[in-house]
Design a protein around this motif. Structure first.
Motif, PDB file in Angstrom:
ATOM      1  N   ARG A 182       0.980  -1.324  -0.038  1.00  0.00           N
ATOM      2  CA  ARG A 182       0.045   0.106   0.037  1.00  0.00           C
ATOM      3  C   ARG A 182       1.090   1.386  -0.086  1.00  0.00           C
ATOM      4  NH1 ARG A 182      -5.202  -0.023   0.479  1.00  0.00           N
ATOM      5  NH2 ARG A 182      -5.182   2.404   0.892  1.00  0.00           N
ATOM      6  N   THR A 226      -1.201   9.621   6.447  1.00  0.00           N
ATOM      7  CA  THR A 226      -2.149   8.816   6.086  1.00  0.00           C
ATOM      8  C   THR A 226      -3.125   8.337   7.184  1.00  0.00           C
ATOM      9  OG1 THR A 226      -0.692   6.951   6.959  1.00  0.00           O
ATOM     10  CG2 THR A 226      -0.272   7.727   4.750  1.00  0.00           C
ATOM     11  N   LYS A 227      -4.141   7.817   6.881  1.00  0.00           N
ATOM     12  CA  LYS A 227      -5.293   7.490   7.819  1.00  0.00           C
ATOM     13  C   LYS A 227      -4.635   6.708   8.875  1.00  0.00           C
ATOM     14  CE  LYS A 227      -9.930   5.169   7.933  1.00  0.00           C
ATOM     15  NZ  LYS A 227     -10.718   4.029   7.324  1.00  0.00           N
ATOM     16  N   ASP A 279      -0.489   5.263  -0.831  1.00  0.00           N
ATOM     17  CA  ASP A 279      -0.296   6.106   0.434  1.00  0.00           C
ATOM     18  C   ASP A 279       0.300   7.311  -0.370  1.00  0.00           C
ATOM     19  OD1 ASP A 279      -1.702   4.482   2.127  1.00  0.00           O
ATOM     20  OD2 ASP A 279      -0.034   3.902   3.100  1.00  0.00           O
ATOM     21  N   HIS A 323      -1.996   9.256  -2.454  1.00  0.00           N
ATOM     22  CA  HIS A 323      -3.162  10.069  -1.523  1.00  0.00           C
ATOM     23  C   HIS A 323      -2.445  11.128  -0.809  1.00  0.00           C
ATOM     24  CE1 HIS A 323      -6.768   7.777  -1.378  1.00  0.00           C
ATOM     25  NE2 HIS A 323      -5.983   6.540  -1.458  1.00  0.00           N
ATOM     26  N   GLN A 324      -1.118  10.938  -0.206  1.00  0.00           N
ATOM     27  CA  GLN A 324      -0.305  12.082   0.015  1.00  0.00           C
ATOM     28  C   GLN A 324      -0.163  13.297  -0.856  1.00  0.00           C
ATOM     29  OE1 GLN A 324       3.088   9.950   1.484  1.00  0.00           O
ATOM     30  NE2 GLN A 324       2.285  10.356   3.680  1.00  0.00           N
TER      31      GLN A 324
END
Length: 497
Positions: free
Chosen positions: A24, A298-299, A28, A31-32
């Motif tokens: 992942r 990240t989450k 990630d 997403h960042q």
């Protein structure tokens, strides 16, 4: 629902989870990257909002001629009249002698009997409409306004309709049991009544408003002598030669105007403060440090941190989104050039900011901040406010280039007008990058990049599902092999007893 490790005794779920964390990492990072670009887009839009606000403030402030027409008016007797500037570009003085004040026409009905404001109109009149003609704000009779009569409405609601729709104010006084009607505008319509009623004779009769029964007071014009000229107006407030006069009482007063230096100064100072605020914001954003080691969380990282830790982290992660931006830096440099270049074809003694006491700060750390010499600016305002207006707002005709197209004549354009053109161009370039709040992604550069990242994230997410399924299949196969081995071992042990 998956259960593993029954044969091997291993925590298969944890092992797959750890393997997927590594897989992942690419998602990630996407997403960042997406989060940072969204912050950058929002910061661009915030910058555009600041530039738009300043652009509007320029138009409403130093570019408006009325900002330089602020004047103080001294009167020898303020009880007679008030005088204020309403468009005069030069100082004025004189004398006004009030002979008679303007007044409104009034009809007061005789005492009514058997009339109550709560009565329905059907009990008072059989008419379906009532027409009121009255003097208007221009001192002339209007064409007459017809008011519809609803049989089920009360007299009180009917009078409210008359007040809302016509040029009179009507009310019933319960103490005297009389109806009063007063024209909303004062003045005398020579040879005619300033208020006349028609269309409902039975209503006029019931309300005792008919001629010969009601008391009628004619309207009157204001009569006065202004600088030796005897004249009159329908209202006590009127404008002559860009000067507004409001008459208060019979009498005589002298008046003299001078430029209200403080109000004009406040307008220019507000412009300078807003300019300094904008360039400070732009310089701050383009010089802000970028902490590359602080990536958007990240989450999982966010869940592992406290709210305060998240706040402190994102403060650094979000910094430097506009660092070194060429469009914004170019815009600021162009604005500084606009203000430092003299306005062509204006008198040399008043064609640049330094002539009125506004200069650039000598401290290089201020990066173009403007500084005001209060004394010099106020002296320039007192001397010739119109010249300062031209310095900021001069509007020359466009010039024609070699291809026959018209383009702005920037050299002769006022300083504030130049700034608005520069701000407009800079904002358009920023919009190409970051768009507006209602734009869809494919209409601006960052939006297209964000759409591309979303597509890649979706693709990776599908791939991650496949990889996770593959890991589970492999571990399941291993579990089955171990189970078979265990069964064979058990069989052999039983055989050799």
């Amino acid at each position: 629902m998956r259960i593993g490790g029954l044969a091997s005794g291993m925590d298969i779920e944890k092992m797959v989870g750890d393997l997927m964390k590594a897989e992942r990492m690419k998602v990630d990072k996407l997403h960042q990257r997406k989060q940072f670009l969204e912050w950058q887009r929002d910061d661009y839009r915030s910058m555009n909002s600041s530039m738009l606000k300043f652009r509007d403030q320029i138009f409403e402030g130093v570019m408006m001629q009325k900002s330089y027409l602020q004047k103080k008016v001294d009167l020898s007797d303020e009880s007679v009249a008030s005088v204020r500037n309403n468009g005069s570009t030069t100082d004025f003085s004189g004398t006004i002698e009030v002979k008679e004040l303007a007044k409104s026409a009034t009809i007061i009905g005789s005492k009514t009997t058997g009339i109550d404001p709560t009565m329905k109109m059907s009990e008072i009149t059989s008419s379906t409409s009532f027409t009121v003609q009255a003097i208007n704000k221009d001192g002339e009779l209007d064409k007459g306004i017809e008011v519809k009569i609803d049989p089920d409405e009360t007299l009180d609601s009917f009078m409210k309709k008359v007040n809302e729709q016509t040029g009179v104010t009507m009310f019933y006084d319960s103490y005297s049991q009389q109806i009063s009607m007063t024209a909303k505008h004062s003045g005398d319509v020579f040879g005619k009544d300033e208020i006349s009623l028609s269309g409902a004779d039975d209503l006029v009769s019931k309300l005792e408003l008919g001629k010969g029964v009601a008391s009628y007071t004619e309207g009157a014009n204001a009569k006065f002598i202004l600088n030796g000229l005897e004249t009159q107006r329908s209202s006590n407030t009127f404008t002559i030669g860009g000067v507004e006069y409001s008459l208060k009482a019979v009498g005589k007063t002298n008046f003299t105007s001078t430029t209200d230096v403080d109000k004009v100064y406040d307008t220019i100072k507000s412009f300078v403060d807003q300019y300094n605020e904008l360039i400070a914001k732009v310089n701050g954003e383009t010089d802000e440090k970028r902490y590359r080691s602080y990536q958007p969380l990240t989450k999982e990282q966010r869940e592992a941190m406290s709210d305060k830790e998240v706040e402190l982290w994102e403060e650094k992660a979000r910094s430097g989104t506009l660092r070194g931006d060429a469009v914004l830096r170019s815009g600021v440099n162009k604005m500084r050039f606009d203000l430092s270049t003299p306005v062509k074809d204006l008198p040399t003694e008043l064609n640049q900011l330094s002539d009125i006491g506004i200069t650039t700060s000598k401290n290089y750390l201020d990066k173009g901040k403007l500084v005001i010499d209060d004394k010099k600016l106020k002296e320039a305002i007192a001397k010739d406010p119109n010249a300062i207006y031209k310095l900021f707002a001069n509007d020359p005709k466009p010039i024609t280039d070699g291809s026959g197209k018209e383009k702005p004549n920037v050299e002769e354009m006022g300083l504030a007008r130049r700034l608005r053109e520069t701000l407009k161009g800079t904002m358009e370039l920023v919009e190409k990058k970051a768009g507006k709040s209602f734009d869809v992604g494919n209409e601006y550069a960052l939006g297209k990049t964000l759409d591309g990242i979303d597509d890649r994230i979706t693709s990776f997410e599908r791939k991650l599902i496949q990889i996770e399924d593959r890991y589970w299949r492999q571990f399941t196969a291993m579990e089955k092999a171990i189970q078979r081995s265990n069964e064979q071992s058990m069989f052999l042990m039983n055989q050799f007893g």
